[in-house]
Write an enzyme that holds these catalytic residues in place. Structure first.
Site, PDB file in Angstrom:
ATOM      1  N   LYS A 147       0.838  -1.214   0.000  1.00 10.15           N
ATOM      2  CA  LYS A 147       0.000   0.000   0.000  1.00 10.15           C
ATOM      3  C   LYS A 147       0.866   1.253   0.000  1.00 10.15           C
ATOM      4  CE  LYS A 147      -2.196  -1.162   3.797  1.00 10.15           C
ATOM      5  NZ  LYS A 147      -1.584  -2.490   4.060  1.00 10.15           N
ATOM      6  N   ARG A 179     -10.417   0.250   8.140  1.00  8.10           N
ATOM      7  CA  ARG A 179      -9.935  -1.111   8.340  1.00  8.10           C
ATOM      8  C   ARG A 179     -10.961  -1.990   9.049  1.00  8.10           C
ATOM      9  NH1 ARG A 179      -4.128  -0.266   8.252  1.00  8.10           N
ATOM     10  NH2 ARG A 179      -2.989  -2.008   9.098  1.00  8.10           N
ATOM     11  N   ARG A 209      12.102  -4.958   5.570  1.00  8.56           N
ATOM     12  CA  ARG A 209      11.664  -3.578   5.296  1.00  8.56           C
ATOM     13  C   ARG A 209      12.446  -2.579   6.155  1.00  8.56           C
ATOM     14  NH1 ARG A 209       5.501  -1.887   5.630  1.00  8.56           N
ATOM     15  NH2 ARG A 209       5.528  -3.007   7.597  1.00  8.56           N
ATOM     16  N   ARG A 233      10.469  -1.226  11.725  1.00  6.58           N
ATOM     17  CA  ARG A 233       9.259  -1.084  12.540  1.00  6.58           C
ATOM     18  C   ARG A 233       9.219  -2.143  13.631  1.00  6.58           C
ATOM     19  NH1 ARG A 233       4.268  -0.052   8.432  1.00  6.58           N
ATOM     20  NH2 ARG A 233       3.255  -1.443   9.931  1.00  6.58           N
ATOM     21  N   ARG A 279      -0.997  -9.503  12.819  1.00  9.96           N
ATOM     22  CA  ARG A 279      -1.569  -8.463  11.934  1.00  9.96           C
ATOM     23  C   ARG A 279      -2.345  -9.106  10.793  1.00  9.96           C
ATOM     24  NH1 ARG A 279       3.815  -5.520  10.644  1.00  9.96           N
ATOM     25  NH2 ARG A 279       2.618  -4.400   9.094  1.00  9.96           N
TER      26      ARG A 279
HETATM   27  P1  G5P Z   1      -0.054   0.222   8.796  1.00 10.41           P
HETATM   28  O1  G5P Z   1       1.109   1.096   8.936  1.00 10.41           O
HETATM   29  O2  G5P Z   1      -1.196   0.636   7.955  1.00 10.41           O
HETATM   30  P2  G5P Z   1      -0.104  -2.345   7.494  1.00 10.41           P
HETATM   31  O3  G5P Z   1       0.172  -3.527   8.373  1.00 10.41           O
HETATM   32  O4  G5P Z   1      -1.459  -2.245   6.948  1.00 10.41           O
HETATM   33  O5  G5P Z   1       0.486  -1.173   8.350  1.00 10.41           O
HETATM   34  P3  G5P Z   1       2.164  -2.002   6.015  1.00 10.41           P
HETATM   35  O6  G5P Z   1       2.959  -2.961   6.876  1.00 10.41           O
HETATM   36  O7  G5P Z   1       2.433  -0.559   6.139  1.00 10.41           O
HETATM   37  O8  G5P Z   1       0.662  -2.301   6.188  1.00 10.41           O
HETATM   38  P4  G5P Z   1       2.091  -1.810   3.152  1.00 10.41           P
HETATM   39  O9  G5P Z   1       2.047  -0.330   3.276  1.00 10.41           O
HETATM   40  O10 G5P Z   1       0.917  -2.506   2.539  1.00 10.41           O
HETATM   41  O11 G5P Z   1       2.402  -2.516   4.528  1.00 10.41           O
HETATM   42  O12 G5P Z   1       3.358  -2.281   2.332  1.00 10.41           O
HETATM   43  P5  G5P Z   1       4.722  -1.495   1.942  1.00 10.41           P
HETATM   44  O13 G5P Z   1       5.318  -0.853   3.134  1.00 10.41           O
HETATM   45  O14 G5P Z   1       4.499  -0.688   0.719  1.00 10.41           O
HETATM   46  O15 G5P Z   1       5.589  -2.757   1.499  1.00 10.41           O
HETATM   47  C1  G5P Z   1       6.044  -3.682   2.461  1.00 10.41           C
HETATM   48  C2  G5P Z   1       7.521  -4.030   2.179  1.00 10.41           C
HETATM   49  O16 G5P Z   1       7.582  -4.770   0.963  1.00 10.41           O
HETATM   50  C3  G5P Z   1       8.437  -2.802   1.967  1.00 10.41           C
HETATM   51  O17 G5P Z   1       9.713  -3.075   2.493  1.00 10.41           O
HETATM   52  C4  G5P Z   1       8.501  -2.652   0.433  1.00 10.41           C
HETATM   53  O18 G5P Z   1       9.703  -2.017  -0.012  1.00 10.41           O
HETATM   54  C5  G5P Z   1       8.445  -4.122   0.018  1.00 10.41           C
HETATM   55  N1  G5P Z   1       7.871  -4.388  -1.305  1.00 10.41           N
HETATM   56  C6  G5P Z   1       6.878  -3.726  -1.958  1.00 10.41           C
HETATM   57  N2  G5P Z   1       6.640  -4.290  -3.149  1.00 10.41           N
HETATM   58  C7  G5P Z   1       7.487  -5.354  -3.257  1.00 10.41           C
HETATM   59  C8  G5P Z   1       7.721  -6.343  -4.242  1.00 10.41           C
HETATM   60  O19 G5P Z   1       7.096  -6.376  -5.315  1.00 10.41           O
HETATM   61  N3  G5P Z   1       8.682  -7.286  -3.983  1.00 10.41           N
HETATM   62  C9  G5P Z   1       9.396  -7.287  -2.805  1.00 10.41           C
HETATM   63  N4  G5P Z   1      10.319  -8.241  -2.624  1.00 10.41           N
HETATM   64  N5  G5P Z   1       9.209  -6.361  -1.854  1.00 10.41           N
HETATM   65  C10 G5P Z   1       8.269  -5.417  -2.064  1.00 10.41           C
HETATM   66  O20 G5P Z   1      -0.643  -0.110  10.238  1.00 10.41           O
HETATM   67  C11 G5P Z   1       0.211  -0.473  11.308  1.00 10.41           C
HETATM   68  C12 G5P Z   1      -0.600  -0.654  12.579  1.00 10.41           C
HETATM   69  O21 G5P Z   1      -1.240   0.594  12.912  1.00 10.41           O
HETATM   70  C13 G5P Z   1      -2.553   0.368  13.417  1.00 10.41           C
HETATM   71  C14 G5P Z   1      -2.687  -1.153  13.574  1.00 10.41           C
HETATM   72  O22 G5P Z   1      -2.216  -1.496  14.859  1.00 10.41           O
HETATM   73  C15 G5P Z   1      -1.740  -1.669  12.474  1.00 10.41           C
HETATM   74  O23 G5P Z   1      -1.299  -2.998  12.720  1.00 10.41           O
HETATM   75  N6  G5P Z   1      -3.538   0.918  12.466  1.00 10.41           N
HETATM   76  C16 G5P Z   1      -4.865   0.892  12.644  1.00 10.41           C
HETATM   77  N7  G5P Z   1      -5.642   0.405  13.646  1.00 10.41           N
HETATM   78  C17 G5P Z   1      -6.976   0.546  13.511  1.00 10.41           C
HETATM   79  N8  G5P Z   1      -7.565   1.104  12.436  1.00 10.41           N
HETATM   80  C18 G5P Z   1      -6.820   1.605  11.406  1.00 10.41           C
HETATM   81  N9  G5P Z   1      -7.427   2.170  10.342  1.00 10.41           N
HETATM   82  C19 G5P Z   1      -5.412   1.512  11.490  1.00 10.41           C
HETATM   83  N10 G5P Z   1      -4.411   1.900  10.670  1.00 10.41           N
HETATM   84  C20 G5P Z   1      -3.275   1.528  11.278  1.00 10.41           C
HETATM   85 MG    MG Z   2       2.099   1.053   4.897  1.00  7.09          MG
END
Ligand code: G5P
Ligand code: MG
Length: 226
Positions: free
Chosen positions: A19, A93, A127, A160, A171
């Site tokens: 995302k 979410r 990451r 993180r 998660r």
């Molecule tokens: P977050 O911060 O919203 P998540 O768990 O939804 O966290 P996250 O971890 O931020 O999602 P993302 O944004 O979907 O993941 O993914 P990203 O960061 O872009 O990519 C992940 C990794 O993969 C990176 O290192 C990237 O470089 C790599 N990557 C990307 N594409 C590729 C690929 O093609 N190949 C490879 N090899 N690598 C790749 O939420 C965190 C916490 O905050 C709270 C909750 O506690 C949650 O757990 N929270 C909420 N709680 C309630 N309601 C809400 N609305 C909330 N929002 C947040």
């Molecule tokens: Mg994110």
């Protein structure tokens, strides 16, 4: 971007589905202001605000922050974006959050990144993050030019606290039980657009083409009415 092609987009997908990465590309290609609920929470934790300290244990344990608190923070932040297009990442979410968003603003489209859980688990432990900007790196995918250093500012990168294998599993479970129903919620409204794949570079051209088409269609619609 002019007022006539306003587009309000939500980006969804499991933790680590890309995302943040895809949002970065959308911001670059289309100039939509980006608001990430996770980035907002992490900057509160870093600044040691009362809210941040309260929410830290929730996040570190891989649980969702309570709906009323999360909706209040996001909807307050969104007041500044009232008149513009935007891209919302990580919110809503839960169905309750989706309803609270619907109560104040119209969502035009929902991009759903459908990436297998097994792919995700491998990604998250490698990451690295530039916290002030939310820029994301990955040792295997898009490493920084110098290890541990942000390409743009030269500031240090961090990992993180919730990217440990055990917390990632929690998660993913929270996603299955609490967030997947939100996909149904938007599907039933005809807003959900799903992009399936294991690589962001494969998914991205489809997202880019979809958003270009959406923006063009909105322009034409407004043009016809004028
Ligand atoms: P977050 O911060 O919203 P998540 O768990 O939804 O966290 P996250 O971890 O931020 O999602 P993302 O944004 O979907 O993941 O993914 P990203 O960061 O872009 O990519 C992940 C990794 O993969 C990176 O290192 C990237 O470089 C790599 N990557 C990307 N594409 C590729 C690929 O093609 N190949 C490879 N090899 N690598 C790749 O939420 C965190 C916490 O905050 C709270 C909750 O506690 C949650 O757990 N929270 C909420 N709680 C309630 N309601 C809400 N609305 C909330 N929002 C947040
Ligand atoms: Mg994110």
């Amino acid at each position: 971007m002019s007022i006539r092609n306003i587009l309000r987009t939500v980006i969804m997908g499991p933790p680590g589905s890309g995302k943040g990465t895809v949002s970065g590309r959308i911001v670059k290609s289309f100039g939509l202001p980006h608001l990430s609920s996770g980035d907002l929470l992490r900057s509160n934790i870093k600044a040691k605000t009362e809210l941040g300290l309260l929410m830290k244990s929730c996040i570190d344990q891989g649980q969702l922050v309570p709906d009323d608190i999360m909706s209040r923070i996001i909807l307050t932040e969104m007041r500044n974006m009232d008149q513009s297009s935007w891209l919302l990442d990580g919110f809503p979410r839960t169905v309750a959050q989706a309803e609270s968003l619907d109560a104040v603003v119209r969502v035009d489209t929902v991009i759903n990144l459908d990436v297998p859980f097994q792919t995700i688990k491998q990604r998250l432990t490698s990451r690295w993050l530039h916290q002030p900007s939310g820029r994301v790196y990955n040792i295997d995918f898009n490493p920084p030019k110098i290890a541990g250093i942000d390409d743009i500012t030269g500031e240090p990168l961090t990992q993180r606290d919730d990217d440990t294998p055990e917390t990632v599993n929690k998660r993913l479970r929270a996603y299955e039980y609490q967030t997947q129903p939100v996909l149904e919620y938007y599907r039933s409204k005809g807003l959900l657009e799903t992009f399936t794949g294991t690589e962001t570079n494969e998914i991205w051209p489809h997202v880019q083409a979809f958003l270009s088409k959406k923006l063009t269609a909105r322009n034409e619609m407004v043009g016809e009415k004028a």
